[in-house]
Design an enzyme around this catalytic site. Structure first.
Site, PDB file in Angstrom:
ATOM      1  N   SER A 587       0.853  -1.187   0.000  1.00  0.00           N
ATOM      2  CA  SER A 587       0.000   0.000   0.000  1.00  0.00           C
ATOM      3  C   SER A 587       0.893   1.242   0.000  1.00  0.00           C
ATOM      4  O   SER A 587       1.649   1.456  -0.941  1.00  0.00           O
ATOM      5  CB  SER A 587      -0.957  -0.037   1.189  1.00  0.00           C
ATOM      6  OG  SER A 587      -1.957   0.941   1.054  1.00  0.00           O
ATOM      7  N   ASP A 662      -8.759  -4.487  -6.557  1.00  0.00           N
ATOM      8  CA  ASP A 662      -8.441  -3.585  -5.449  1.00  0.00           C
ATOM      9  C   ASP A 662      -9.309  -2.326  -5.527  1.00  0.00           C
ATOM     10  O   ASP A 662      -9.201  -1.558  -6.483  1.00  0.00           O
ATOM     11  CB  ASP A 662      -6.961  -3.212  -5.523  1.00  0.00           C
ATOM     12  CG  ASP A 662      -6.474  -2.484  -4.280  1.00  0.00           C
ATOM     13  OD1 ASP A 662      -7.300  -1.903  -3.558  1.00  0.00           O
ATOM     14  OD2 ASP A 662      -5.252  -2.498  -4.027  1.00  0.00           O
ATOM     15  N   HIS A 694      -7.570  -5.113  -1.705  1.00  0.00           N
ATOM     16  CA  HIS A 694      -6.302  -4.450  -1.382  1.00  0.00           C
ATOM     17  C   HIS A 694      -5.374  -5.362  -0.589  1.00  0.00           C
ATOM     18  O   HIS A 694      -4.160  -5.197  -0.623  1.00  0.00           O
ATOM     19  CB  HIS A 694      -6.588  -3.164  -0.599  1.00  0.00           C
ATOM     20  CG  HIS A 694      -5.390  -2.279  -0.442  1.00  0.00           C
ATOM     21  ND1 HIS A 694      -4.603  -1.906  -1.506  1.00  0.00           N
ATOM     22  CD2 HIS A 694      -4.829  -1.704   0.665  1.00  0.00           C
ATOM     23  CE1 HIS A 694      -3.619  -1.123  -1.069  1.00  0.00           C
ATOM     24  NE2 HIS A 694      -3.733  -1.003   0.233  1.00  0.00           N
TER      25      HIS A 694
END
Length: 717
Positions: A587, A662, A694
């Site tokens: 991320s 995602d 994600h």
């Protein structure tokens, strides 16, 4: 300041002790870990977690929860079973969701796939039941009225205690969303439904996202793949419009708060007055530098008054609703970091500030609740040390803080109904889990230990976990790191080293909990002969406003400077092989991984970037604009932080991994970077997880970490 220095000395001493504690030589009996042991999706993961207890409160009586039963537990740890699931019938298979909503009644609330019931464990009978259907989503039950708010086919409903059902909306759809968290959870919001204290009114969010662009997600499971778009407001583009409705159970009417034009505004952290007559809400402008707390009449929706206003040159970020004092409904507590650190302030109902309740160069991490008899608020802070989390009682009148724990490690607790008792769970770098029962009935807290967990990794080959600090790139600020070394570490050898990084706001990687908060993958990598280094740079959480805001309008830049200070530190260590330096993150950490590999291509040989942000103009409105402003307001910042133009700089081996669906960092990021690499002639590797978001869920996470590990094994070792 003296206390902070004392805490630092204690933590650094514990770092050294932790090194000694794990320095025992390996034996032939020691077992090696697998990812099935270490990873949360692994088949043996649950057996290698520290022993735990599941507890809750029935008024001031501590209760234990097991899979098939529940009952009382006293301060000596003696259990008394009050009910067993077999007493309810054949359809009941788990008691882990048991709650005791009424302090003075012998009722336990239980729920299965078909109904929720109140079971009288003294009379051994179900005294109330509320059936529900499988298509009833986002259920929110109210103990006071026993009413249930829920959604069906996008519409909002309320079912009262007698089973009478009322439909509140008719226009719910994927574009008009009711009763869900809004603003993409970026203001500490996790709910979209809010029952009043008397249980007679329901406040709820209505989110109109018809003006928000669709991101074209694809479902590949049907015979012909289907378009399943997400509403995704990107920075600088049209955002959704939120209003707040209030349904009255008595009149069966709904009113909306008259907050004015909701366009480009954020409504967050809703709170009710104790008498259920008023609603309080923080309202933030789109630039997120102007925050106002306003009050509304719950019966009419009319604006009553503005209580306070807070502005900041960078951003204001309300994350907590106000909390009224249980013994004085004319006063409330508000959390704010307006003095540089998150602290508590007492206000009158009319918005007049009474006083700042806590103050210092440390952060209030949480408010657990109130001790009504002593008129104190129970909080968690990192006052002892930035890596710790300790509990205190704060006298509302004087502000005096009384420590409630042993002053070590990381503590989390839950108060009883009166606030005169709590249980806490804590760990230190060398103790996995301890659970205590604590009495706060005047004087010093009295602590009784319910559980001291053994090391579940006993018999395995365990690495060395160390902690320390270096100076940030500003030469002043302390940054804390964790290092994980192989169990047979030899300081005369050279080791491949991986920098694990996150680096973004609202997260941290290092704390004084078990193994210094180390991720299990780090243990796996150390077992394979790597050194792992993890540093919390400026921009991460729990170090105060200026520490976090240092990255404003330039995400990744200050963070890289600090991470490179970590690399400078690694250069001083003779056992770190700087020709075999890797980096990995997910991320924001994926963004940092590619940032480091393309800005310092001669430093990092191998990287694995998961779910990486590539250009902040493709990220969502609330988060993106808070930290970067809009692309129109900050074109230089967006250009400087974008990784598209850096694709030509890639020299080392880089693997990019994403979830194919995602909804947080949409695939456009990774795909655009790949396109730029093709044009530049650089060669990253790419892997996707179809159907995943994600983060990889379940056993897919084991597969993911096998893949990450193998990439370093192939190219770094």
């Amino acid at each position: 300041m003296t206390m902070i220095k004392t805490g630092i000395r204690a933590v650094m001493a514990l770092c050294f002790f932790c090194f000694l504690f794990h320095a025992a030589p390996m034996t032939a009996q020691d077992k090696l870990f697998t990812l099935e042991d270490l990873n949360f999706g692994g088949t043996n993961y649950h057996n290698l977690r520290p022993k735990n207890m599941f507890l809750t409160w029935w008024g001031d009586q501590l209760m234990y929860i097991d899979a098939e039963e529940g009952g009382t537990i006293d301060k000596k740890g003696k259990k008394n079973t009050l009910f067993q699931l077999s007493e309810l019938g054949d359809d009941w298979h788990s008691a882990m969701n048991a709650r005791y909503p009424y302090p003075d009644e012998s009722l336990v609330l239980l729920k299965n796939k078909k109904e929720r019931v109140l079971f009288d464990f003294k009379k051994k009978e179900i005294v109330w039941r509320q059936p529900f259907a499988a298509d009833e989503a986002d259920q929110y039950w109210c103990a006071k009225s026993r009413a249930l708010a829920f959604k069906r086919n996008g519409q909002l409903y309320v079912r009262d205690a007698q089973g009478n059902e009322q439909q509140l909306t008719t226009d719910g759809s994927r574009e008009i969303v009711y009763g869900e968290a809004v603003h993409r959870n970026e203001f500490g919001i996790n709910d979209g439904l809010f029952w009043s204290p008397d249980g007679q009114r329901l406040a709820f969010y209505r989110m109109d996202q018809s003006m928000v662009t669709d991101y074209p997600q694809v479902d590949i499971d049907p015979r012909v793949a289907e378009h399943q778009p997400d509403k995704y407001p990107m920075a600088g583009m049209a955002s959704h419009v939120v209003t707040v409705g209030v349904y009255d159970m008595q009149t069966k009417q709904t009113v909306y708060l008259q907050a004015g034009d909701p366009t480009d505004r954020y409504f967050t952290n809703i709170a009710w007055s104790p008498d259920s007559k008023r609603i309080y809400m923080f309202e933030v402008n789109r630039d997120q530098n102007d925050c106002r707390l306003k009050c509304y009449d719950a019966s009419t929706g009319q604006f009553v008054r503005q209580l306070l206003r807070e502005t900041d040159q960078k951003y204001v970020e309300p994350l907590h609703p106000i909390q009224f004092l249980p013994w004085d409904s004319s006063l409330f507590i508000m959390q704010s970091q307006k003095d540089g650190y998150n602290h508590l302030y007492i206000y009158k109902e009319n918005g007049e500030e009474v006083r700042q309740l806590t103050k210092g160069a440390w952060v209030v991490l949480d408010v657990l609740g109130f001790n009504k008899k002593d008129m104190s608020v129970i909080i968690a802070t990192n006052e002892k040390h930035p890596l710790q989390r300790n509990l205190y009682a704060v006298d509302i009148k004087t502000g005096k803080r009384t420590p409630l724990d042993n002053g070590e490690g990381v503590h989390r607790g839950m108060l009883s109904a009166s606030g005169q008792l709590f249980y806490e769970k804590f760990s230190t770098p060398t103790t996995p889990n301890t659970i205590n029962y604590v009495e706060l009935k005047g004087g010093e807290p009295k602590t009784f230990t319910l559980l001291t967990a053994d090391d579940p990794w006993k018999g395995f080959v365990i690495p060395h976990y160390e902690c320390g600090s270096i100076k940030a790139a500003d030469g002043v600020t302390d940054l804390y790191y964790r290092m994980v070394k192989p169990a047979d570490f030899n300081p005369n050898k050279k080791y491949p080293t991986v920098v694990y990084v996150y680096g973004g706001p609202h997260a941290h990687n290092v704390e004084a909990s078990w193994h210094w908060y180390s991720r299990s993958w780090e243990t796996y990598m150390a077992q394979k002969g790597y050194v792992i280094f993890v540093l919390d740079n400026r921009g991460s959480e729990n170090r105060g406003r200026d520490f976090e805001q240092a990255t404003f309008r330039q995400l990744g830049q200050v963070e890289m400077q600090d991470q490179m200070k970590g690399v400078e530190f690694l250069r001083t260590l003779p056992y770190v092989d700087m020709t075999r330096l890797g980096v990995h993150g997910w991320s924001f950490g994926g963004f940092m991984t590619i940032s480091l590999m393309t800005n310092y291509p001669d430093v990092f040989k191998v990287g694995v970037a998961g779910g990486p942000v590539i250009d902040w103009k493709w990220y969502e409105v609330m988060y993106g604009e808070r930290y970067m402003d809009t692309p129109e307001q900050n074109p230089e910042g967006y250009a400087r932080t974008s990784l598209i133009a850096k694709a030509a700089n890639l020299m080392g081996k880089l693997q990019i991994i994403i979830g194919y669906n995602d909804p947080t960092v949409v695939p456009q990021h990774a795909l655009s970077f790949l396109k730029a690499c093709i044009e530049a002639g650089t060669q990253p590797d790419f892997f996707v997880y179809p159907g995943e978001g994600h983060n990889m869920m379940g056993h897919s996470s084991v597969h993911l970490h096998e893949r990450i590990t193998q990439y370093f094994e192939d190219y770094l070792k």
